[in-house]
Write an enzyme that holds these catalytic residues in place. Structure first.
Site, short mmCIF file in Angstrom:
data_model
loop_
_atom_site.label_atom_id
_atom_site.label_comp_id
_atom_site.label_asym_id
_atom_site.label_seq_id
_atom_site.Cartn_x
_atom_site.Cartn_y
_atom_site.Cartn_z
N LYS A 48 45.20 33.99 37.31
CA LYS A 48 44.06 33.69 36.44
C LYS A 48 43.42 32.35 36.82
O LYS A 48 42.20 32.17 36.71
CB LYS A 48 44.50 33.69 34.98
CG LYS A 48 44.86 35.08 34.46
CD LYS A 48 43.71 36.06 34.57
CE LYS A 48 44.01 37.38 33.89
NZ LYS A 48 42.88 38.35 33.98
N TYR A 79 51.10 35.69 36.96
CA TYR A 79 49.97 35.87 36.05
C TYR A 79 49.13 34.60 35.93
O TYR A 79 47.91 34.63 36.12
CB TYR A 79 50.46 36.31 34.68
CG TYR A 79 49.34 36.57 33.71
CD1 TYR A 79 48.56 37.73 33.82
CD2 TYR A 79 49.03 35.68 32.69
CE1 TYR A 79 47.51 37.97 32.94
CE2 TYR A 79 47.99 35.92 31.80
CZ TYR A 79 47.24 37.07 31.94
OH TYR A 79 46.19 37.31 31.06
N SER A 100 42.44 33.92 31.07
CA SER A 100 43.48 33.60 30.09
C SER A 100 43.63 32.09 29.99
O SER A 100 43.40 31.37 30.97
CB SER A 100 44.81 34.21 30.54
OG SER A 100 45.89 33.69 29.80
#
Length: 247
Positions: free
Chosen positions: A170, A166, A143
């Site tokens: 990533k 998150y 991402s």
């Protein structure tokens, strides 16, 4: 075991969204697809949909957080082939967007278990099959939120999304990919992010409640590009559908 001259690919989290669209597009190229899905029933439904469209697909029950599930997935794939040309680590967890002040280690661990440990678990288990291929490739679906360059840019919307799990997971996945690429130069290890980072656009999926500005097909452009790189293609790179992006 049935050997085939077709290019083979295993895609995790492939029963919907980006994973399913990736399977559809690669299947349309004549590839053999192993469709990984944590939910066995949903995986069968997705595989049946692709089969009806003419894709050579085998559903593979696969929970990336489970050693036993991953081991069984390897056994199942080995029933069909003695090599794996492409592994696409697509399965991901968004987390609950818990603010840094409130985030606990458990909050972060649950996301890392899928986005980081899951990718390592699957990659490690399938390395022997990848190493048996003539031109193996691994694509990690990451991402823009995992890019330091993006997150530290005040003009990027993600810079104002205050969470820990998150984006940091990533970022960890990105580093893991680079280290694999350096240590295993005979395998192409690359990172794809859906969307258009420069244009602040992302693909509409369940993970973002379909609020993205790009179609799921556009979102898979970077994944397809890296999955289909040739023997002289790059390794250890990070791209979106428009090209390279900053780490």
């Amino acid at each position: 075991m049935t050997n085939t001259e077709r290019t083979s690919a295993l895609i995790t989290g492939a029963n919907k969204g980006l994973g399913l669209e990736t399977a559809r597009r690669l299947g349309a190229l004549g590839w053999t697809i192993f469709l990984g899905s944590r939910d066995e029933g949903r995986g069968r439904v997705a595989a049946a949909e692709l089969t009806a469209a003419g894709v050579d697909v085998t559903p593979v029950p696969l929970d990336v957080t489970s050693d036993a599930s991953v081991t069984e997935a390897v056994r199942l794939v080995r029933e069909h082939t003695d090599r794996l040309d492409v592994l696409i680590n697509n399965a991901g967890a968004p987390g609950g967007v818990v603010s840094p002040a409130d985030a606990t280690a458990d909050d972060i661990h649950a996301v890392y278990d899928v986005n980081v440990y899951g990718a390592v678990r699957v990659t490690h288990a399938f390395l022997p099959l990848l190493q048996a291929a003539e031109h193996p490739r691994v694509v990690m679906v990451s991402s823009g939120g995992g890019s330091f360059a993006v997150v530290t840019d005040p003009g990027q919307p993600v810079s104002k999304m205050h969470e820990l799990a998150y984006s940091s997971s990533k970022a960890a996945l990105n580093m893991i990919t680079v280290r694999y690429a350096q240590a295993l130069p005979h395998i192409k290890f690359n990172v794809a992010t859906p969307g258009e980072t420069a244009n602040h656009k992302f693909a509409a999926t369940d993970m973002n409640h379909h609020t993205g500005q790009l179609t799921v097909t556009e979102g898979t452009d970077s994944i397809i590009k890296l999955a289909t790189v040739g023997p002289d293609g790059p390794t250890g790179v990070f791209i979106d559908r428009l090209g390279p992006i900053g780490w």
